[in-house]
Design an enzyme around this catalytic site. Sequence first.
Site, PDB file in Angstrom:
ATOM      1  N   CYS A   1       0.805  -1.226   0.000  1.00 36.74           N
ATOM      2  CA  CYS A   1       0.000   0.000   0.000  1.00 36.74           C
ATOM      3  C   CYS A   1       0.834   1.271   0.000  1.00 36.74           C
ATOM      4  O   CYS A   1       0.299   2.362   0.196  1.00 36.74           O
ATOM      5  CB  CYS A   1      -0.937   0.007   1.212  1.00 36.74           C
ATOM      6  SG  CYS A   1      -0.065   0.046   2.789  1.00 36.74           S
ATOM      7  N   TYR A   2       2.144   1.175  -0.197  1.00 38.45           N
ATOM      8  CA  TYR A   2       2.994   2.374  -0.134  1.00 38.45           C
ATOM      9  C   TYR A   2       3.051   3.084  -1.476  1.00 38.45           C
ATOM     10  O   TYR A   2       3.350   2.440  -2.483  1.00 38.45           O
ATOM     11  CB  TYR A   2       4.422   1.990   0.265  1.00 38.45           C
ATOM     12  CG  TYR A   2       4.629   1.578   1.692  1.00 38.45           C
ATOM     13  CD1 TYR A   2       3.721   1.888   2.700  1.00 38.45           C
ATOM     14  CD2 TYR A   2       5.771   0.857   2.054  1.00 38.45           C
ATOM     15  CE1 TYR A   2       3.944   1.499   4.013  1.00 38.45           C
ATOM     16  CE2 TYR A   2       5.990   0.469   3.365  1.00 38.45           C
ATOM     17  CZ  TYR A   2       5.081   0.788   4.332  1.00 38.45           C
ATOM     18  OH  TYR A   2       5.307   0.390   5.637  1.00 38.45           O
ATOM     19  N   PRO A   3       2.841   4.419  -1.514  1.00 36.37           N
ATOM     20  CA  PRO A   3       2.312   5.297  -0.474  1.00 36.37           C
ATOM     21  C   PRO A   3       0.883   5.727  -0.845  1.00 36.37           C
ATOM     22  O   PRO A   3       0.666   6.754  -1.488  1.00 36.37           O
ATOM     23  CB  PRO A   3       3.274   6.481  -0.530  1.00 36.37           C
ATOM     24  CG  PRO A   3       3.633   6.591  -2.004  1.00 36.37           C
ATOM     25  CD  PRO A   3       3.450   5.210  -2.609  1.00 36.37           C
TER      26      PRO A   3
END
Length: 307
Positions: free
Chosen positions: A39-41
């Site tokens: 899930c970055y970013p």
Amino acid sequence: MNIALGTIPFGTAVDEKDTFAILDRFIEAGGTMLDTANCYPFWVPGCTGDESELAIGSWLAARGNRDRIFLSTKTGARPTVPGDDTLASAEGLSAASIGKAIEGSLRRLRTDYIDVYWSHIEDRSVPLEETLGAFDDLARQGRIRSVGASNLATWRAERARNLSAARGWLPYTCLQLRHTYLRPRPLTRLAESGHALATDETLDYVRAEPDVTLWAYNTLMAGAYTRSDRPIPDIYQHPGTARRLAVLSEVAAEVGATPNQVVLAWLLADGHVPIVGVSTMAQLEEALGAADVRLDDELRARLDAAC
């Protein structure tokens, strides 16, 4: 070298050319551990959460060095609603979500296995048995080598480990929490949703469990130890902080290192894995220098005693 490279800005704030250069230098210096998430970013406007894994996957494919890398990624916090920059729509830790998440991570990272796969946030809506069983299934399939828990309370980690032991499942052997040299005020709440601090209980637990390793994040507080434009976070605003910073500066001067390097060396001396996020080569070089800082028992005692 037991320092993990945090990779949140790779593929976004750090473009592909600089990402490749930083990763190349890290490996050249003896680093092996990369920490990312699925899930970055996601919280950055215009980002989906794919970006960091995609950047690392491109580098791994270009260099052909997957066997030299200890790859860490996470599941649980990815938004299910496009554009959501909170955890309100997080995917969670159901067996179905974990099965879907691993497919995406493996594809983006261009690998067929993850060295340590983390539950990114706590999800009490799902029984621990379901989450742990899903991780064990992935291990039996050869898709993950070990499993860790990020932002999980110590008692929940112990409960999870007991469940895994009773069922013969792969146990949590890594905990990932916010931890640095400064000590927070007791009972303070973090501004960042989903983050959790390593407590004295956590540190005692890790010391007592030889198969459990603490991976510490936010170790350098986004530069607050050395940069005047980065204030010390509010949770550390108390009289003990000034005393601790004074001793940190004294020790840094005595060993010929920066305060950042001493913080990382202090974490390493306790057997922890500090995660260091960098966006420039200069930041990386400073972090790498921490591996050469030696803190003897007297220096560590002085650092620990300051309060």
